[in-house]
Design an enzyme around this catalytic site. Structure first.
Site, PDB file in Angstrom:
ATOM      1  N   HIS A 229     -12.603 -17.048  50.535  1.00  0.00           N
ATOM      2  CA  HIS A 229     -11.225 -17.336  50.139  1.00  0.00           C
ATOM      3  C   HIS A 229     -11.232 -18.229  48.923  1.00  0.00           C
ATOM      4  CE1 HIS A 229      -7.008 -18.407  50.382  1.00  0.00           C
ATOM      5  NE2 HIS A 229      -6.911 -17.264  51.031  1.00  0.00           N
TER       6      HIS A 229
ATOM      7  N   GLU B 188      -7.586 -11.645  56.833  1.00  0.00           N
ATOM      8  CA  GLU B 188      -7.625 -10.186  56.858  1.00  0.00           C
ATOM      9  C   GLU B 188      -8.555  -9.643  57.923  1.00  0.00           C
ATOM     10  OE1 GLU B 188      -5.377  -9.045  55.395  1.00  0.00           O
ATOM     11  OE2 GLU B 188      -4.969 -10.358  53.713  1.00  0.00           O
TER      12      GLU B 188
HETATM   13  C1  LIG Z   1     -11.149 -13.721  48.277  1.00  0.00           C
HETATM   14  C2  LIG Z   1     -12.143 -13.731  47.096  1.00  0.00           C
HETATM   15  C3  LIG Z   1     -11.600 -12.776  46.011  1.00  0.00           C
HETATM   16  C4  LIG Z   1     -12.250 -15.151  46.549  1.00  0.00           C
HETATM   17  O1  LIG Z   1     -13.059 -15.064  45.421  1.00  0.00           O
HETATM   18  P1  LIG Z   1     -13.638 -16.364  44.698  1.00  0.00           P
HETATM   19  O2  LIG Z   1     -12.629 -17.446  44.705  1.00  0.00           O
HETATM   20  O3  LIG Z   1     -14.167 -15.904  43.388  1.00  0.00           O
HETATM   21  O4  LIG Z   1     -14.814 -16.752  45.671  1.00  0.00           O
HETATM   22  P2  LIG Z   1     -15.891 -17.916  45.483  1.00  0.00           P
HETATM   23  O5  LIG Z   1     -15.739 -18.633  44.184  1.00  0.00           O
HETATM   24  O6  LIG Z   1     -15.810 -18.721  46.694  1.00  0.00           O
HETATM   25  O7  LIG Z   1     -17.232 -17.091  45.477  1.00  0.00           O
HETATM   26  C5  LIG Z   1     -18.477 -17.740  45.489  1.00  0.00           C
HETATM   27  C6  LIG Z   1     -19.551 -16.699  45.477  1.00  0.00           C
HETATM   28  O8  LIG Z   1     -19.549 -16.023  46.728  1.00  0.00           O
HETATM   29  C7  LIG Z   1     -19.377 -14.622  46.529  1.00  0.00           C
HETATM   30  N1  LIG Z   1     -18.464 -14.145  47.538  1.00  0.00           N
HETATM   31  C8  LIG Z   1     -17.239 -14.614  47.835  1.00  0.00           C
HETATM   32  N2  LIG Z   1     -16.696 -13.884  48.831  1.00  0.00           N
HETATM   33  C9  LIG Z   1     -17.624 -12.954  49.163  1.00  0.00           C
HETATM   34  C10 LIG Z   1     -17.628 -11.896  50.098  1.00  0.00           C
HETATM   35  N3  LIG Z   1     -16.578 -11.667  50.893  1.00  0.00           N
HETATM   36  N4  LIG Z   1     -18.702 -11.117  50.176  1.00  0.00           N
HETATM   37  C11 LIG Z   1     -19.761 -11.339  49.381  1.00  0.00           C
HETATM   38  N5  LIG Z   1     -19.792 -12.313  48.458  1.00  0.00           N
HETATM   39  C12 LIG Z   1     -18.744 -13.117  48.358  1.00  0.00           C
HETATM   40  C13 LIG Z   1     -18.715 -14.510  45.141  1.00  0.00           C
HETATM   41  O9  LIG Z   1     -18.996 -13.244  44.553  1.00  0.00           O
HETATM   42  C14 LIG Z   1     -19.370 -15.642  44.398  1.00  0.00           C
HETATM   43  O10 LIG Z   1     -20.647 -15.213  43.987  1.00  0.00           O
HETATM   44  P3  LIG Z   1     -21.239 -15.666  42.526  1.00  0.00           P
HETATM   45  O11 LIG Z   1     -21.284 -17.163  42.621  1.00  0.00           O
HETATM   46  O12 LIG Z   1     -22.566 -15.001  42.472  1.00  0.00           O
HETATM   47  O13 LIG Z   1     -20.242 -15.164  41.542  1.00  0.00           O
HETATM   48  C15 LIG Z   1     -13.526 -13.272  47.565  1.00  0.00           C
HETATM   49  O14 LIG Z   1     -13.999 -14.151  48.553  1.00  0.00           O
HETATM   50  C16 LIG Z   1     -13.544 -11.837  48.074  1.00  0.00           C
HETATM   51  O15 LIG Z   1     -13.586 -10.908  47.276  1.00  0.00           O
HETATM   52  N6  LIG Z   1     -13.495 -11.620  49.432  1.00  0.00           N
HETATM   53  C17 LIG Z   1     -13.461 -10.286  49.972  1.00  0.00           C
HETATM   54  C18 LIG Z   1     -12.068  -9.706  49.870  1.00  0.00           C
HETATM   55  C19 LIG Z   1     -11.113 -10.322  50.871  1.00  0.00           C
HETATM   56  O16 LIG Z   1     -11.436 -10.491  52.042  1.00  0.00           O
HETATM   57  N7  LIG Z   1      -9.894 -10.631  50.374  1.00  0.00           N
HETATM   58  C20 LIG Z   1      -8.812 -11.173  51.188  1.00  0.00           C
HETATM   59  C21 LIG Z   1      -8.494 -12.579  50.769  1.00  0.00           C
HETATM   60  S1  LIG Z   1      -7.321 -13.307  51.878  1.00  0.00           S
END
Ligand SMILES: CC(C)(COP(=O)(O)OP(=O)(O)OC[C@H]1O[C@@H](n2cnc3c(N)ncnc32)[C@H](O)[C@@H]1OP(=O)(O)O)[C@@H](O)C(=O)NCCC(=O)NCCS
Length: 363
Positions: A252, A307
């Site tokens: 998140h 979700e």
């Molecule tokens: C929600 C989301 C877009 C937030 O993205 P964000 O703010 O960029 O996340 P972070 O900065 O915490 O990410 C840190 C790292 O973990 C990875 N990461 C975060 N969520 C991840 C997931 N669900 N699966 C795999 N890797 C994940 C990111 O790619 C990032 O990697 P990097 O440092 O190599 O770029 C992301 O967690 C995601 O795509 N989740 C899956 C989709 C989802 O469940 N969405 C509903 C949200 S309510």
């Protein structure tokens, strides 16, 4: 300094909702959303978001009457629905239908009234479309049924049982608003140009449609199906991570601890489902995924988001994946419209800067 995705940037003030990522709290106008989901109805919480306080009995009844009156879709919208291709996805259908509300008659109403009407109409549009695709007719539904009851009836054609109703109502209340998330931001940006509410909700639906936002529950079902088919949770998750795939339902932008909404939904699902194979699978996948994600990204705490359990709830009430994101939309529209009303009360147009990295000037 550039802040990709505007991470951590405070772009506006709001008194509608607050996401405390460190404490794992979601607050609606001073109330814990988990508390509201336990004690109040969809209509009461919608009123709270729109008006700023919990309605008394008279105000609540008046809102319910209005919502029931606004359910019917105008004939011209029925005609639009009939002309849309059958393979158009439901979010695109919703975006198109909401966009087509822009008639002078609609704008004669106060914006708050427009917000109530759009919210009340969405379930009918979703139900109408479902019945249209399945070549069935819209069920007869008594006027006095409330929002959640109505939603389940248009989708299933049956009177819902109280368990399903309570599960969906919990989900609806917990997802009604969530600070300045991507779709709410899109709605506020549109409103900030002094455009109308219909355009703002249209922008928001287009934003909600993306898999990183409202499309995640469908991805969760895919993940759970993959695990079910393969039988080895560990392998499935490791392969996805190795292939650079995101695990849907985890991570998140704001929460750095468990998403409180996921906790409430999990609790509700346990109460409702008792021993349920799907829930057992979800819990197993959740535990494994958290462990592997945290091994894979040490130092970055990744947890389950709303979700993940939303998908499990929707599965428990037998909702097909195509209806997940539209169902999320049916509740988030309350938050969008509340934010648009707030934005227009104290407006500054959103206009950030970008850094140019294209070729130098040639001529
Ligand atoms: C929600 C989301 C877009 C937030 O993205 P964000 O703010 O960029 O996340 P972070 O900065 O915490 O990410 C840190 C790292 O973990 C990875 N990461 C975060 N969520 C991840 C997931 N669900 N699966 C795999 N890797 C994940 C990111 O790619 C990032 O990697 P990097 O440092 O190599 O770029 C992301 O967690 C995601 O795509 N989740 C899956 C989709 C989802 O469940 N969405 C509903 C949200 S309510």
């Amino acid at each position: 300094m550039i802040q990709p995705g505007l991470k951590g940037i405070i772009a506006t003030e709001t008194s509608i909702s607050h996401v405390d990522g460190e404490k794992g709290q979601l607050i609606y106008r001073g109330y814990n959303a988990s508390y509201l989901a336990e004690h109040y109805s969809f209509e009461e919480v919608a009123f709270l978001l729109w008006e700023g306080y919990i309605p008394n009995e008279q105000e609540l009844n008046s809102l319910k009457r209005k919502m029931s009156g606004y359910r019917t879709i105008p004939t011209y919208i029925e005609k639009i629905l009939l002309t849309l291709p059958h393979d158009m996805d439901l979010m695109s259908v919703l975006r198109t239908v909401v966009s087509s509300l822009s008639s002078p008659t609609f704008y004669l109403r106060e914006p708050k009234e427009q917000a109530i009407q759009i919210t009340a109409m969405l379930p009918t549009v979703i139900g109408y479309r479902k019945n249209q695709l399945e070549d069935t007719s819209m069920p007869e539904i008594p006027e006095e049924v409330d929002f959640v009851d109505y939603y389940l009836r248009v989708l299933t054609g049956r009177k819902p049982n109280n368990y399903h109703k309570k599960a969906l109502e919990t989900y609806f209340i917990l997802t009604m608003d969530h600070g300045l998330n991507a779709s709410t931001f899109a709605a506020r940006v549109t409103t900030s140009t002094e455009s109308d509410l219909v355009s703002a909700v249209t922008s928001a639906i287009g934003t909600m449609k993306g898999p990183l936002h409202g499309g995640a529950p469908t991805g969760v079902i895919q993940l759970l199906d993959d695990v079910m088919e393969d039988g080895n949770t560990d392998d499935v998750i490791r392969t996805k991570l190795k292939n650079g795939e995101k695990l849907m339902g985890f991570g998140h932008r704001v929460y750095r601890t468990i998403d409180p909404r996921a906790e409430v939904l999990k609790h509700r699902l346990k109460q409702l489902a008792g021993k349920d194979a799907w829930l057992d699978l979800a819990i197993n996948v959740e535990q494994k995924a958290i462990q592997l994600l945290n091994e894979w990204k040490p130092g970055r705490r990744l947890y389950t988001n709303v979700e993940f359990y939303a998908a499990a709830i929707m599965k428990a009430i037998d909702m097909e994946p195509a209806y997940f994101t539209p169902t999320f939309t049916a509740s988030r529209v309350v938050g969008w419209t509340a934010h648009c009303l707030e934005q227009s009360m104290n407006n500054t147009i959103f206009r950030p800067q970008s850094k140019y990295i294209g070729p130098p000037v040639q001529v």
